[in-house]
Structure formats: C-alpha cells, structure tokens
Design a protein around this motif. Structure first.
Motif, short mmCIF file in Angstrom:
data_model
loop_
_atom_site.label_atom_id
_atom_site.label_comp_id
_atom_site.label_asym_id
_atom_site.label_seq_id
_atom_site.Cartn_x
_atom_site.Cartn_y
_atom_site.Cartn_z
N PRO A 122 43.70 46.42 30.76
CA PRO A 122 44.32 45.72 31.89
C PRO A 122 45.81 46.01 32.05
O PRO A 122 46.37 45.77 33.11
CB PRO A 122 44.07 44.25 31.59
CG PRO A 122 43.66 44.19 30.18
CD PRO A 122 43.10 45.50 29.80
N GLY A 142 53.81 37.77 41.16
CA GLY A 142 52.54 37.63 40.44
C GLY A 142 51.36 37.32 41.33
O GLY A 142 50.45 36.62 40.94
N ILE A 198 50.07 47.58 36.60
CA ILE A 198 50.62 46.81 37.72
C ILE A 198 52.02 46.32 37.37
O ILE A 198 52.28 45.92 36.25
CB ILE A 198 49.67 45.69 38.15
CG1 ILE A 198 50.06 45.20 39.54
CG2 ILE A 198 49.64 44.55 37.16
CD1 ILE A 198 48.89 44.85 40.40
N LEU A 219 40.33 47.36 34.48
CA LEU A 219 40.77 45.97 34.29
C LEU A 219 40.17 45.38 33.03
O LEU A 219 40.80 44.58 32.35
CB LEU A 219 40.37 45.14 35.50
CG LEU A 219 41.34 45.22 36.67
CD1 LEU A 219 40.82 44.43 37.84
CD2 LEU A 219 42.71 44.70 36.26
N ILE A 220 38.93 45.75 32.72
CA ILE A 220 38.29 45.15 31.57
C ILE A 220 38.83 45.73 30.27
O ILE A 220 39.13 45.01 29.33
CB ILE A 220 36.75 45.34 31.65
CG1 ILE A 220 36.21 44.51 32.82
CG2 ILE A 220 36.08 44.91 30.36
CD1 ILE A 220 34.81 44.86 33.21
N PHE A 221 38.97 47.06 30.23
CA PHE A 221 39.28 47.67 28.95
C PHE A 221 40.76 47.96 28.74
O PHE A 221 41.23 48.03 27.61
CB PHE A 221 38.46 48.95 28.76
CG PHE A 221 37.00 48.65 28.62
CD1 PHE A 221 36.51 48.04 27.47
CD2 PHE A 221 36.12 48.91 29.65
CE1 PHE A 221 35.18 47.73 27.36
CE2 PHE A 221 34.78 48.61 29.55
CZ PHE A 221 34.31 48.01 28.39
N GLU A 261 48.71 37.21 24.62
CA GLU A 261 48.33 35.81 24.80
C GLU A 261 49.11 34.95 23.82
O GLU A 261 49.08 35.18 22.63
CB GLU A 261 46.83 35.68 24.55
CG GLU A 261 46.31 34.29 24.75
CD GLU A 261 44.84 34.21 24.37
OE1 GLU A 261 44.04 33.92 25.23
OE2 GLU A 261 44.52 34.46 23.20
N LYS A 262 49.84 33.97 24.35
CA LYS A 262 50.62 33.10 23.48
C LYS A 262 49.80 31.87 23.14
O LYS A 262 49.17 31.28 24.00
CB LYS A 262 51.90 32.65 24.19
CG LYS A 262 52.96 33.73 24.29
CD LYS A 262 53.68 33.96 22.98
CE LYS A 262 54.92 33.09 22.88
NZ LYS A 262 55.65 33.37 21.65
N VAL A 263 49.82 31.51 21.87
CA VAL A 263 49.11 30.30 21.46
C VAL A 263 50.13 29.16 21.39
O VAL A 263 51.18 29.32 20.80
CB VAL A 263 48.44 30.50 20.10
CG1 VAL A 263 47.80 29.19 19.65
CG2 VAL A 263 47.41 31.58 20.19
N ARG A 273 47.87 27.74 42.31
CA ARG A 273 47.82 29.20 42.18
C ARG A 273 46.85 29.87 43.15
O ARG A 273 47.08 30.99 43.60
CB ARG A 273 47.42 29.55 40.75
CG ARG A 273 47.45 31.01 40.43
CD ARG A 273 47.07 31.23 38.98
NE ARG A 273 45.78 30.66 38.69
CZ ARG A 273 44.64 31.32 38.80
NH1 ARG A 273 44.64 32.57 39.18
NH2 ARG A 273 43.50 30.75 38.52
#
Lengths: 305, 277, 471
Positions: free
Chosen positions: A293, A33, A248, A289-291, A303-305, A101
């Motif tokens: 990724p 990563g 990636i 990357l923006i639109f 995205e985990k909440v 990181r």
C-alpha cells in the motif's frame, strides 16, 4: 521486436496522460488525505472545454495555425477547469473539512455524478468526434513490413507533459507556495499556527491538480479525437491506480505510476486481450493496495498502538 | 524462580537500525505487582507491545505460565489469542475506549468470547434461545460488579467518550478485568491523574490483586505510585535493563539515579567507582 | 472572518449583493464553456458548435438570485445556528409529548402503511395505473431499502467502507438467472415453478461466499484504501460478466428468467395459474402485488436480523471494531473473523436482493450492476445516518422515490417545450442532493446511536462520540 517498440511509444503516450491526472489525486490525498473522487470527471469536463474551445477557435474565429490554436485551447482549458475545481472544493469539500470522515467521500462521489450528468444534459450523450489533427508521423523503422511510427501527436504529448511537469516540479520544490503545501501535508494545524493560510493552500492544490488534469484532457482530445460524458470514471480510476502504484503523496511516484499503468495497459492489450485490459488495471490496483500500500516511492505507514 | 507467571528472556526488538529493546530478561512473579520503569524512550511500551502481541519481537522468548501450569509462548500467539487463551489483558497509554458505546457496552464487548459461545456463534442468539439471554444477564451482572468497584455505576448508560479522564482510565482497567485475565498489563495507568485519583487507582490495583489473584505488570512514570504499590521493579534505559529488584533496592541504585537525573560522564565514572563497577 | 466583523459592518444587503455578484461571476466561468456552446452534429454528421447564450444567462441569473437570498438569510441568523435551525425548524416546534408519540409510533405506523400500500393504490387508481405505482415506487424503493440495510451491516455497524457492494447484488442476480435458466431445466425440469424459492437461499449463500472471498484479502486495509479496493473488485466482477460471454452472455444479458410462482402456482392465464386457482380474473397486477409482499418480507427480514445481530456479541464486536480495532484485539476478539462475518452477512442480503431483482425483471445484464449502483446504495446508508435503520429507510424513500417522481413531471413539458424531459435530470439531481445533504448534515439524517444494552435507562448516544471506523 517492432511491435514491442511501437507499443512502448504508445504506452508512454498513454502513460503521460495518466500521470498528469494522477498528480491531481496524489496532491489532494497528500494534503487533506482524501480520495478526490470527482477528479476523473473534472478531467472529462476539461476534454469538453478543450473540444468546445478548439471548435470555436477553428470554425468561428478562423485560427488556421493548429499549433497556435492548441496553445490557446490548452490555456483556456486550464483556466476554466481550474475554476471549476476551485468552486467544487469551495462548495462541496471545504464545509466538510474536519468533520465525519465519510462525508467528503460521499460529497465527492455526488460531485462526480453531478459533473458527468451535467455534461450529459448540457452536451448530449453521444460521442463527440473531431476531425483528426496533427496526423503526420515519423517512420522510425520499417523492417519486416511492420512500421514503427512516432506521430506528431505523440511528440506533442510527451513534450508538453515533460515541459509542464518541469514547471510544476519547480513550483512545488522551490517556491514559498510549494513549501506551504508541504507544511500543510505534514501538519495542517501547526502550519496554520505558523501563519500558513491553509484554506488558500488547499484551494491552490485543487487548482493545480485540475490544471494538470486539463492538460491531460486537451492531450486526450488531440490523441483520440473523441470525447464522451462517461469518459471520466475509467481514466480516473486508472490514474488513481497510477497514483497508488507510485506511492500516494509522492509526485514523481504519480508520474512513474502513470507511465507504468500506460505501459501495462498497452502491452496487455497487444499481447493478451483487449477485452480484459481494464480488468488488468483494476487487478493491479487491488494487488498493489493489498500487498504494497505504500507504493513504489511512498513512505510506509506504521500502525501506532 | 519457579513461581514466575511471566518470563521474558533475551527479548530484542529492532525497528530498522534502531534497537528499542536490547536483550532484556526479567521475571514477573505470580501475585506480584511488577513495575517496569525508565526514562522517556527507554523502550517500556515496546516491551509491552511485544508481550501483548502487537509487535513480533526480533528475538527472544516470552513465556506465560497459568495457574494450572499451562504455558504459552506469547511471541508465537496472534494478539487476540494472547488475551483469549493466554489470559493476558492490557490497557493503553493513550486510552482506547469504544467512545461511541456506553460504559456498560464497553464491558460487554470485553466478555465477547464467553458470550459468543453462549450465543451459539450467533445462531442460537438470532433464534432467541433463552440460554443466551441468561448468559447476557450474567455478563451484565459481572459488568455491574466492576462498575461498582470503579465507582462508575451511575455512569453505566453514558457514552464512554463522555467520561472525564480519570474515570476513563478506571473503565479501561475494568474492561480489561472483564476478560478475566491472570496477568493484567497496565501502560501508565496513573498518567494524567490527580493525586486523589492516583490513590483511588492504587487501591483498585491492590484490590484486583487481593480479591482476584491477578498478577499485575505496569509501566509507570509516577514514582510515588511505583514505590507505593509495586513488589518488584525493573528499570530500563535505552532498551537495556539497568536494574532489577525491590523498590527500595532500585531506589538506591546509582545507575538508576544517573539514568533519571542525568549526570555527566565523569560523574558516572565516579558513581560507578563508588559502587565498585 | 474576524477581521471583517471588527470593521464597521457593511449593511447585510450590500454584502449580499457583493456575494451574489461574485457567485454569478464564478458561475459564468464554471458554466460558461459547457452551457454557452452546444456541440451537435450537422447534416453531414460533422461536429459543429452552436451558441446558447440565453441558457447561460438564465443559469447565471439563478445563481445570482440564489446566492443573494442565501446571504441575506445567513446575515439574519448566525452561521453556527443555521444548520441547527434547519434541523429543528419543524421538530423543535412540536411539544415534547407529541414528539415522543411520533418517535415511538412511527415504526409501527410505517409498518402498517407498508402492508396496506398495494391495497391503497389499487383502490385509489382503480387498477389502471396501479402497476406502475406498486412497481416503480413500492418494489423499486424497497429493493434499495433492503440493499442499504444489508450494506449498513458492513459500513454502518462494522465501519468497513465498501464501494463494491453491487458485486454481491450481481452475484445473487446471476446465480438465480443461471440456475433457473440453465441448471434446473437441464436437471429437474419439474421444479421449474419453484425455481425462485430454491434459488433464493442458494443466491444468498453464494453471495456470502463471495463476500468472504473478497473480504479476505482486504482485511488489513483501512478507510479509503478499502473503499477503492472494493470498488476495483466490483468493477472486475462486472467486466468479467461483460467479457466472459460463454458464462454470462456478455452485454446481451440473460433473458426469459422464470418469474417467481405463488409457492408453486404460476402467475399466468392458464387454468392452473394463480388467477384461475383463486377464482379471480387474470391480471398482471397480482404478480406485482405478490412481488411487493415478497420484497417487503425480505427487507423486514434484513432489518430484523441486523437488529438482532446488533444485540448479540458479534454485533457488539462489529461496533467495537468500528470504534477501535486495536482495543478489540487486546480484548481477545478475533478481528479477522468478525470482519469476515460482517462482509458475509452484508453480502448475503445483497445476494437475496439480487436474486429478487432478477426474478422481478425477468432480464438482467451487466448494465444493472455498475459502480453507480454501489455509490447510490452507499450514499443512502451515509445520508440516512450510519447504523440507523430508520434513517436509512427515510434516505432510500427520499432519494429513490424523489428521483422516481421526476418521471411523473410530464406537465413540465407544457412549460419548457416538448423536448424537455425531466427524467434526464434524475441523476444530476441525485448527485446534487448527495452533496447538499452531506454539507447540511454530515452525519446523515439520524445521527444518534441507540445502545444495545442498559443498566438503568436506554439513552441515545450523540453522534459526537460515535466513530466512523477506520477500515
């Protein structure tokens, strides 16, 4: 139409080189990563190793067969570049694994500065040009006074790229080593608990990425005939763009992304403006990357909440 | 029911082919402690994420009605507005504290919006206007009040990451309360607490409802907590509501028993026959 | 490796010899191709290769010796304590009371030193070499300190990894250069002497505007991706400056940029100049000293504002954002605005620094705004310890001052021959230092965090809890 075909050939050639470098980015990102910032400069170092090996072979040892010489150069470049990449991983990245990181990123940027400046100090800041080699071309079409040509160099680049990618794919998909790599990619801790030597697997990943970068470096030398200490950054960023564009972490994605970036760059230069070709590459990087990724072949990241 | 603070109607959430929540409707009454329970993977947290704006539901309507009568359609609000304007605060199943900031700072961050206004959107604050320092003093007092209620006063200047698990849970509730919510949503507040801490938590939740008039909506695994403190229980299984009522009603519901204990299909039929389905 | 210790442990010396031999072997391979052969042009301008075995031998020997000593040293101290000892070697020996004095007294002492530095240099050098010391060391370092403090708002506080910060530096520099050379002479020529003071705020505002403009699309991105996109933006701006020659004059850059005046009094030899007005003998050193104090004030302004902001809700929201963005949103914090403010304020200070840079140089070109500058600034922030103003300043002095010192090493020519130029090793050493410091102290020089508010006592938060941000 002739122009289009000619640019298509040129684009695929350039794209092969980007694709080979991109694999190094994508593999390292996949497994730890991290954006291996120094990878572009590892590629640049490999062009110098190839240059020196070629000069030594042809002028000192008098190897007259150019193909034999190139084969030896390729092997030398792969071996030494791999060793350099292994050392970098060992010295600059491994001590930072699992820590803060940003630390590996800064360390990688530092390494990139070290590599380019080391080459500048050791070999001088001027362009190094070799006599052109493998100059013969096939004329594919000469309609309308415009020759569409395919040079020996380009054939060599495509053949070597396809051949090595096949071997590489076989290693990653079919061997225990490849399985260990995929295991580390999924869950490093669990892989270690199941007896995978994680450090070794990561080292080998760096070595494999560097070996492919060295192939790209040798081909770059053959194709352009000029190398310079500052030629690591831009190809590096473009190859990274390729890796991101393809998705990636995905190996076929890296190759596909490389080809696309090569084609876009060549066509942009041919039809729009040479000056802004790098702007085009960087813009694509930002837009992708923006639109999207996750890239073309990558897995979406939820995205985990 | 006219006194519903939160009304969920026909809520459906799909992730690709997976239906996490299927046509769920329920009300949470003002002043009640409403519990959403269900086995693992029943879609409880998904319901929460829809209510608090972290997911946009595929279908359905979620209405929040404040004391003054103002109504908000939560599925249309961006997440930060749900806390700021609609006054719905939440906690997280895997505690999300600002671990590098002190306990007190965590509670000050929660009072961001009023403090921001008091600082004149930073301009007054940079110039050092006394009105801001007064507002900050009040914010610290309010934080101290909640620290006292959670028994964290002694730890106020320690990093939040230094706290043990139980106090971290309490701090997260205190932090949510510092936003002055009308509805507080708690995602498994008792998870990982020992029985003694569980009792303290129950007391804290009762206190919040009693003294601050805040309604509570909670997801819980721990039946003792649910049965003890909730006024109203909604049971989910595979994203569908299977029961809805008071704790004692729900406890007796054979479908709930079946979902929790797991029974063979034949037995389900038997159980269903018994209750006349 | 537990297996090794289980066996009868070999003597440390034997182990060190073995380690060192291995390291030497690797070094021979790593440095072999590039050091043992030198490519040069011959008389016909053709490329030839010359052997250089002696250099390789020296380097390999050095690596062998270095690794041998390192192994011996590591054998004496347990590996876990190596780093700790490195840190506390000096600090730990000092008694508590004196440590407290140093800690509390350092900032004021540094401040005083900052203000008397030009006078000190003047009296020490007698005016002759003063220009170089004030300019190369004073002003140069302070520009980087200011840039690092500006970037610290974005990276250190808000946790947004920005690799394109140099773009805002460029925006500030070009804003000043273009307005002062084109706009003001064409519109209000009378304001020429005030150009710097008029343009400074404009440059800051423009840079802040660009910060928002570039920040907006990258709001959703996290971590390394954010870094790469900001890098791309920085490069795009530089490439546009190179290629859009009508606007920026391309590679040629912009020259004859007006230098700042002493609040309307120019620094020249004329009768209305600074020297004549104050009855002094004309000397270029006055302007340099004035520039020095301008950058001191700008840098201190940056520090003061960012310190103040940290204690305001917006600053706390930045740090909370760095810790946990989702929790921020659940508390009603508008993360979009919070991130954009960080970008804008960080960029604004970059713009101030850029316009100062243009005024100091009198000439700018895209060469000054390469990715390397961004990397250097980010390196200073991370090496200093993210979020710490003091640590960042120390890092800037060490890294920029250290590499500047190489210019002073002319005496080395006496040892290594007249061709030897220490300056060419500047960036090599800089890069190497980045790696070494990161491996040694991954959280930077000052890794603790000071809370912004307290109930009973203010205690530093250890770096183990402080997160580095995801976005």
């Amino acid at each position: 139409m002739e122009v289009f075909f000619q640019q298509l050939i040129n684009g695929v050639t350039l794209g092969s080189i980007y694709g080979l470098i991109a694999i190094g980015y994508t593999m390292v990102f996949g497994i730890i990563g991290m954006v291996n910032f120094s990878h572009g400069d590892v590629f640049m170092v490999s062009t110098f190793i190839a240059l020196i090996a070629l000069m030594v072979l042809t002028t000192w040892l008098g190897v007259s067969s150019i193909l034999l010489a190139l084969l030896i150069v390729l092997i030398i470049a792969m071996v030494f570049t791999s060793l350099i990449s292994w050392t970098i991983e060992r010295v600059a990245y491994r001590p930072l694994r699992g820590s803060f990181r940003l630390a590996p990123l800064i360390s990688a940027i530092g390494m990139s500065i070290v590599l380019s400046n080391f080459v500048q100090v050791a070999q001088g800041p001027r362009n190094k040009a070799i006599d052109p080699i493998l100059n013969s071309v096939f004329v594919l079409s000469a309609a309308g006074g415009y020759q569409v040509t395919l040079s020996y160099k380009q054939i060599l680049i495509m053949v070597v790229t396809v051949g090595l990618l096949a071997i590489f794919w076989w290693v990653v998909a079919k061997t225990p080593l490849g399985r260990a790599q995929r295991a580390c990619e999924q869950d490093r801790k669990m892989a270690a608990l199941l007896g995978v030597d994680v450090d070794r697997t990561i080292s080998i990943t760096f070595v494999m990425g560097a070996a492919l970068a060295a192939v790209a470096g040798t081909l770059y030398l053959v194709y352009y005939g000029v190398v310079n200490f500052s030629d690591g950054f831009t190809p590096g960023v473009k190859a990274f763009t390729a890796a991101v564009l393809g998705g990636i972490g995905s190996l076929p994605g890296a190759v596909l992304g490389g080809l696309l970036i090569g084609l876009i760059e060549v066509f942009w230069s041919a039809y729009f403006s040479v000056e802004y070709k790098d702007v085009a590459a960087f813009s694509i990087l930002a837009i992708v990357l923006i639109f999207m990724p996750q890239g073309i072949l990558g897995r979406p990241d939820v995205e985990k909440v | 029911m006219s006194d519903a603070i939160l009304r969920v109607e026909h809520l459906t959430m799909r992730f690709g082919g997976l239906v996490a929540v299927n046509d769920l409707s329920f009300d949470a009454r003002r002043g009640d402690i409403t519990a959403v329970i269900g086995p693992n993977g029943a879609g409880k947290t998904t319901v929460f994420n829809c209510i608090t704006g972290f997911y946009k539901p595929t279908q359905g309507r979620i209405t929040m009605r404040q004391k003054g009568g103002a109504e908000f359609l939560l599925e249309r609000l961006p997440d930060f507005r749900i806390a700021r304007t609609a006054k719905v605060a939440r906690t997280f199943q895997n505690i999300r504290l600002f671990s590098g900031m002190t306990v007190l700072e965590n509670l000050l961050v929660a009072q961001h919006n009023p403090l921001m206004a008091a600082s004149g959107w930073s301009i007054g604050g940079i110039l050092g206007l006394p009105s801001y320092w007064r507002a900050e003093k009040q914010a610290i007092e309010k934080a101290a009040y909640w620290l006292d209620k959670c028994g964290l006063t002694d730890r106020a200047d320690d990093p939040a990451g230094d706290l043990a698990y139980g106090p971290q849970r309490a701090l997260e509730i205190a932090r949510a309360m510092c936003t002055e919510p009308e509805l507080l949503c708690l995602d498994e507040p008792a998870a990982g607490l020992n029985p003694r801490e569980s009792l303290v938590l129950n007391e804290l939740l009762r206190f919040i409802r009693r003294e601050h008039g805040t309604s509570l909506l909670l997801i819980e695994h721990d039946m003792s907590v649910v049965m003890e403190i909730s006024d109203h229980v909604v049971v989910l299984d595979y994203g569908t509501k299977i029961s809805d009522g008071t704790p004692s009603q729900v406890r007796e519901d054979p479908k709930v028993i079946a979902a929790y204990l797991g029974v063979d299909d034949s037995e389900v039929e038997k159980v269903e026959a018994e209750v006349g389905l | 490796m537990p297996l090794d210790t289980a066996r009868a442990a070999p003597s440390p010396v034997a182990r060190a010899v073995k380690d060192a031999l291995f390291a030497a072997l690797v070094a021979a391979g790593v440095f072999g191709p590039l050091l043992a052969f030198k490519t040069t042009q011959d008389m016909q301008n053709r490329l030839i290769v010359e052997p250089r075995w002696d250099l390789l031998a020296v380097v390999v020997l050095l690596v062998w010796a270095g690794r041998f000593l390192l192994s011996l040293w590591q054998a004496r101290v347990r590996p876990e304590t190596t780093a700790a000892i490195g840190t506390h070697l000096v600090w730990g020996l000092i008694p508590q009371s004196i440590r407290l004095v140093i800690r509390n007294g350092l900032p004021p002492a540094a401040l005083v030193a900052l203000f008397v530095y030009p006078m000190m240099i003047l009296s020490l050098t007698g005016g002759g070499g003063a220009l170089k010391w004030i300019d190369n060391f004073g002003i140069q370092i302070l520009i980087y300190v200011m840039l690092a403090w500006g970037l610290n708002i974005v990276v250190g506080l808000a946790g947004l990894l920005d690799l394109g910060y140099v773009a805002f530096y460029a925006v500030g520099a070009y804003a000043y250069a273009l307005i002062a050379t084109k706009v003001i002479p064409a519109t209000f020529p009378g304001l020429g002497v005030w150009a710097f003071w008029i343009c400074l705020p404009i440059a800051g505002i423009l840079a802040a505007f660009w910060g928002v403009l570039l920040g907006f699309p990258v709001l959703r991105l996290r971590g390394d991706y954010l870094a790469i996109v900001t890098l791309a933006f920085g490069e795009i701006i530089r490439l546009v400056l190179i290629n859009w020659t009508d606007f920026s004059n391309g590679y040629e850059g912009i020259s004859t940029i007006p230098r700042p005046s002493f609040f309307g009094i120019p620094f020249n030899a004329s009768d209305t100049g600074f020297a004549a007005t104050f009855g002094l003998e004309f000397s270029p050193v006055y302007r340099t000293i004035f520039l020095y104090y301008v950058i001191v004030c700008l840098a201190l302004l940056t520090a003061w504002v960012s310190n103040r902001l940290r204690r305001l809700p917006v600053g706390r929201a930045w740090e909370a954002l760095r810790e946990d963005e989702i929790a921020c949103r659940s508390l009603g914090i508008n993360t979009v605005n919070t991130k954009l403010t960080a970008f804008a304020i960080g960029a604004m200070f970059g713009g101030f620094a850029g316009s100062f840079f243009a005024a100091r140089q009198g000439f700018i070109s895209p060469e000054s705004f390469t990715f390397m500058e961004s990397a250097v600034i980010l390196a200073i922030v991370v090496l200093g310890g993210m979020g710490s103003l003091i640590g960042t300043a120390i890092a800037a002095v060490a890294m920029i001052g250290g590499t500047e010192l190489l210019r002073e090493l002319d005496w080395m020519k006496a040892i290594f021959g007249p061709q030897f130029d220490p300056v060419q090793y500047r960036m090599l050493i800089f890069g190497f230092a980045m790696v070494v410091i990161m491996v040694w102290k991954p959280r930077g020089f000052v890794s603790t965090r000071m809370p912004t508010a307290f109930l009973k006592s203010r205690r530093a938060v250890s770096s183990a809890h402080v997160k580095e941000g995801h976005g």
